[in-house]
Design a protein around this motif. Structure first.
Motif, short mmCIF file in Angstrom:
data_model
loop_
_atom_site.label_atom_id
_atom_site.label_comp_id
_atom_site.label_asym_id
_atom_site.label_seq_id
_atom_site.Cartn_x
_atom_site.Cartn_y
_atom_site.Cartn_z
N GLU A 292 0.83 -1.21 0.00
CA GLU A 292 0.00 0.00 0.00
C GLU A 292 0.86 1.26 0.00
N ILE A 293 1.95 1.24 0.78
CA ILE A 293 2.87 2.38 0.81
C ILE A 293 3.54 2.57 -0.54
N ALA A 294 3.97 1.45 -1.15
CA ALA A 294 4.64 1.52 -2.46
C ALA A 294 3.72 2.14 -3.50
N ARG A 295 2.46 1.76 -3.49
CA ARG A 295 1.49 2.32 -4.43
C ARG A 295 1.31 3.82 -4.20
N TYR A 296 1.26 4.21 -2.92
CA TYR A 296 1.11 5.64 -2.60
C TYR A 296 2.32 6.42 -3.11
N LEU A 297 3.53 5.91 -2.83
CA LEU A 297 4.75 6.61 -3.22
C LEU A 297 4.89 6.69 -4.74
N GLU A 298 4.51 5.62 -5.43
CA GLU A 298 4.67 5.60 -6.89
C GLU A 298 3.82 6.70 -7.54
N ALA A 299 2.73 7.06 -6.90
CA ALA A 299 1.85 8.09 -7.46
C ALA A 299 2.20 9.49 -6.97
N HIS A 300 3.18 9.62 -6.09
CA HIS A 300 3.50 10.93 -5.50
C HIS A 300 4.42 11.72 -6.43
N PRO A 301 4.15 12.98 -6.64
CA PRO A 301 4.95 13.79 -7.58
C PRO A 301 6.39 14.04 -7.13
N ALA A 302 6.68 13.87 -5.86
CA ALA A 302 8.04 14.11 -5.37
C ALA A 302 8.94 12.88 -5.50
N ILE A 303 8.36 11.75 -5.92
CA ILE A 303 9.11 10.50 -5.99
C ILE A 303 9.47 10.18 -7.44
N ALA A 304 10.75 9.89 -7.66
CA ALA A 304 11.23 9.56 -9.01
C ALA A 304 11.02 8.09 -9.34
N LYS A 305 11.20 7.21 -8.35
CA LYS A 305 11.10 5.78 -8.62
C LYS A 305 10.87 5.03 -7.33
N VAL A 306 10.11 3.95 -7.39
CA VAL A 306 9.87 3.09 -6.24
C VAL A 306 10.35 1.68 -6.58
N TYR A 307 11.06 1.08 -5.63
CA TYR A 307 11.58 -0.27 -5.81
C TYR A 307 10.83 -1.21 -4.86
N TYR A 308 9.89 -1.97 -5.42
CA TYR A 308 9.13 -2.93 -4.62
C TYR A 308 8.58 -4.01 -5.55
N PRO A 309 8.91 -5.28 -5.30
CA PRO A 309 8.52 -6.36 -6.22
C PRO A 309 7.01 -6.56 -6.34
N GLY A 310 6.24 -6.04 -5.40
CA GLY A 310 4.80 -6.17 -5.47
C GLY A 310 4.16 -5.25 -6.49
#
Length: 411
Positions: A292-310
């Protein structure tokens, strides 16, 4: 333990199933360092290997550590386990007791920083080490030479969450007769059992997923029974007797505990064994929160990339979905503005700024500035570790609270 019962059912009843002192549901904490014998012949038998199941000196184990070893063996569906004081002691024992000068090791380029540092020490001792991108099995195959004795990977790399081509590497090692060693620390045997893809030895930092409460250090080496030790050239003649499945572990125990002394205390073994009882519950909960956190971060404009196998965007998402019960509690992400990395950490109010992993509390750390600082910028670039990378070890807090903390820190 019985194989037809559930994972947690077996763990919580394991001490009783194997026999406990005075009917206690937990194995007692044995603190004695000495173990006496009525007959000197029995003492001699322990030293000469003819008397099994006896304790002679706690450096090589106690009834408390033995109970934990039995529990871990069952958790990984293995044939035996040796416990150590830390995960790094366990990894060191594998390399230093089963490799010799002139041997060759093929290892994933994406491994824990201290493991990578240990590779340098092995090279100083005359062991050749080739680091490869293990997400493609052909890279491993190209690196294997007639002197290759071992291939080493992690199931889920820290901090980049790369996943080695596990099934293909396992098959490759089987065909080539090479020992396949897998560090399963982050996923744990609840989410994945490496023995199923041909790993001969599985290593854990018990401090992390299996203990899970940030209150005890420990490590373990588990033999899955998948590797045939009869043709492994580095097993000493003294240990080439009895059950061939135990030859490797016997050497690891004798050299790693008796000679090197990296012994797990009974007190920490007890804490780890108790922590393991909630492993399935913790891994399920933290995996769901991390996703759930990874999904939130992936959609956040301040984040360039998220690393999570899910996440479907992860390069090895398909493999993770096929092999793993869930994707675990570890995730990393890159800030679009690397210059804000340290200030972002200081704005966090809930996540604990700490170097550990697998705690009940969520832990956060700036990767390039800390755990991979010593590696240098060239190695960090090779491993894909950006200056703005943040590693998050997701704990047991309500996920809504964790996301709220991230939101205010990013805002």
């Amino acid at each position: 333990m019985t194989s037809n019962r559930g994972f947690t059912t077996d763990i919580v009843h394991s001490d009783r199933a194997f026999g406990s002192d005075d009917g206690s549901v937990h194995k007692a904490v044995h603190t004695a360092t000495q173990y006496g014998f009525e007959k000197v012949e029995d003492l001699i038998g322990v030293f000469q290997g003819t008397k099994k199941g006896a304790y002679v000196y706690s450096r090589q184990g106690t009834p408390t550590t033995a109970a934990l070893e039995a529990k871990l063996t069952a958790m990984e569906s293995g044939v035996g386990t040796v416990c150590f004081a830390t995960g790094m002691a366990a990894i060191s024992a594998i390399f230093l007791t089963l490799l010799r000068a002139g041997d060759h090791l093929v290892a994933s380029r994406a491994v824990f920083g201290n493991t990578n540092s240990l590779f340098g020490s092995l090279e100083d001792l005359g062991v050749g080490v080739t680091r490869v991108d293990a997400t493609e099995a052909e890279n491993v195959a190209a690196a294997i030479t007639p002197k290759t004795r071992m291939v080493f990977v992690e199931t889920l790399a820290n901090p980049g969450t790369q996943i080695a081509d596990l099934e293909a590497i396992g098959q490759l090692c089987k065909v080539r007769g090479v020992l396949f060693v897998v560090d399963n620390t982050i996923l744990s045997p609840y989410l994945f059992r490496p023995g199923g893809i041909g790993a001969g030895l599985v290593v854990h930092s018990l401090t992390k997923s299996i203990c899970g409460h940030g209150n005890a250090l420990g490590g373990a080496v588990i033999d899955t029974g998948a590797f045939d030790w009869t043709d492994y050239p580095n097993i000493n003649a003294a240990y080439r007797k009895g059950d061939v499945r135990q030859w490797g572990l016997t050497q690891v125990r004798k050299k790693g505990l008796r000679d090197m002394g990296a012994t797990l205390s009974s007190q920490h073994a007890h804490a780890i064994a108790v922590g393991a009882e909630t492993l399935a519950l913790r891994m399920s909960y933290t995996s769901a929160s991390a996703l759930e956190i990874a999904r939130y971060l992936e959609a956040h404009p301040a984040i360039a990339k998220v690393y999570y196998p899910g996440l479907p965007s992860h390069p090895q998402h398909a493999q993770a979905s096929k092999l793993f019960r869930a994707a675990g509690w570890l995730l990393s992400f890159e800030l679009k503005n690397p210059g804000d990395c340290l200030a972002f950490h200081d704005r966090l109010q809930l996540a604990v700024k700490a170097t550990g992993l697998g705690d009940t509390r969520t832990l956060v750390i700036p990767v390039a500035h800390t755990i991979f600082w010593e590696a240098g910028p060239a190695v960090r670039a090779e491993m894909g570790i950006a200056d703005g990378m943040v590693r998050l070890s997701v704990g047991l807090e309500e996920v809504s609270d964790l996301i709220a903390d991230l939101r205010q820190a990013l805002g």
